[in-house]
Design a protein around this motif. Structure first.
Motif, PDB file in Angstrom:
ATOM      1  N   ASN A 287       0.825  -1.211   0.000  1.00 36.03           N
ATOM      2  CA  ASN A 287       0.000   0.000   0.000  1.00 36.03           C
ATOM      3  C   ASN A 287       0.856   1.257   0.000  1.00 36.03           C
TER       4      ASN A 287
ATOM      5  N   ARG B 213       0.794   4.172  -2.735  1.00 31.01           N
ATOM      6  CA  ARG B 213       0.494   5.547  -2.311  1.00 31.01           C
ATOM      7  C   ARG B 213       1.588   6.492  -2.811  1.00 31.01           C
TER       8      ARG B 213
ATOM      9  N   LEU C  95      -2.534   4.591  -5.619  1.00 29.96           N
ATOM     10  CA  LEU C  95      -3.528   4.132  -4.649  1.00 29.96           C
ATOM     11  C   LEU C  95      -4.470   5.266  -4.293  1.00 29.96           C
TER      12      LEU C  95
ATOM     13  N   ASP D 134      -7.666   4.527  -2.565  1.00 30.73           N
ATOM     14  CA  ASP D 134      -8.315   4.176  -1.297  1.00 30.73           C
ATOM     15  C   ASP D 134      -8.025   2.711  -1.001  1.00 30.73           C
ATOM     16  N   SER D 135      -8.009   2.367   0.282  1.00 28.44           N
ATOM     17  CA  SER D 135      -7.824   0.983   0.697  1.00 28.44           C
ATOM     18  C   SER D 135      -8.421   0.820   2.086  1.00 28.44           C
ATOM     19  N   GLU D 136      -9.311  -0.151   2.240  1.00 27.04           N
ATOM     20  CA  GLU D 136      -9.951  -0.391   3.539  1.00 27.04           C
ATOM     21  C   GLU D 136     -10.249  -1.862   3.703  1.00 27.04           C
TER      22      GLU D 136
ATOM     23  N   SER E  61     -11.725  -7.051   2.032  1.00 27.14           N
ATOM     24  CA  SER E  61     -11.175  -5.702   1.926  1.00 27.14           C
ATOM     25  C   SER E  61     -11.154  -5.318   0.450  1.00 27.14           C
ATOM     26  N   TYR E  62     -10.791  -4.074   0.216  1.00 24.56           N
ATOM     27  CA  TYR E  62     -10.725  -3.596  -1.158  1.00 24.56           C
ATOM     28  C   TYR E  62      -9.679  -2.506  -1.248  1.00 24.56           C
ATOM     29  N   PHE E  63      -9.257  -2.230  -2.468  1.00 20.87           N
ATOM     30  CA  PHE E  63      -8.488  -1.020  -2.726  1.00 20.87           C
ATOM     31  C   PHE E  63      -8.827  -0.529  -4.117  1.00 20.87           C
TER      32      PHE E  63
ATOM     33  N   VAL F  57      -7.285   1.739  -7.336  1.00 25.12           N
ATOM     34  CA  VAL F  57      -6.094   2.335  -7.940  1.00 25.12           C
ATOM     35  C   VAL F  57      -6.505   3.163  -9.147  1.00 25.12           C
TER      36      VAL F  57
ATOM     37  N   TYR G 241      -0.221  -8.442  -5.412  1.00 28.10           N
ATOM     38  CA  TYR G 241      -0.808  -8.320  -4.076  1.00 28.10           C
ATOM     39  C   TYR G 241      -0.233  -9.405  -3.156  1.00 28.10           C
TER      40      TYR G 241
END
Length: 122
Positions: free
Chosen positions: A33, A37, A42, A44-46, A78-80, A82, A97
């Motif tokens: 991540n 970033r 990136l 968002d990532s949660e 989870s997700y992210f 890009v 990943y």
């Protein structure tokens, strides 16, 4: 173009990791991540907490049920998101990943609609 990456797993998979392997995976994902970033890719990532609720129409009403609508062995954990130049780069990121090297499920890559997409098609 923006892409949503959905990360799948299940309790059995996550619970199969020993404490050291889990800590190593978390460190690798944090590094993954951080690199995205830093590159500006990136968005968002949660992680997701607990199981979701399903909201579906039925004749004359809308109902809410526990969990995913479809029974599945794996679920989105989870997700992210890009933002990259093309699908090739999105898939390159997906393949790198860290969770995939640890065997903790799979990953789906979804292109996200861009604003004005519908009007551009008409």
């Amino acid at each position: 173009m923006r892409y949503l990456m959905l990360i799948y797993g299940n309790e059995e998979i996550w619970n199969s990791l020993g404490p050291e392997e889990l800590a190593r995976l978390i460190d690798e994902v944090d590094g993954f991540n951080a690199a995205l970033r830093e590159s500006g890719e990136l968005i968002d990532s949660e992680g997701l907490v607990a199981r979701p609720r399903s909201v579906r129409p039925v004749p004359g009403d809308v109902v809410v049920t526990d969990g995913p609508y479809i029974e599945a062995k794996e679920y989105v954990g989870s997700y992210f998101v890009v933002e990259v130049d093309d699908e090739r780069r999105a898939l390159e990121i997906a393949r790198s990943y860290p969770g995939l090297r640890h065997g903790v499920g799979g990953l789906e890559v979804w292109p996200l609609m861009e604003r004005g997409w519908a009007s551009a098609e008409t």
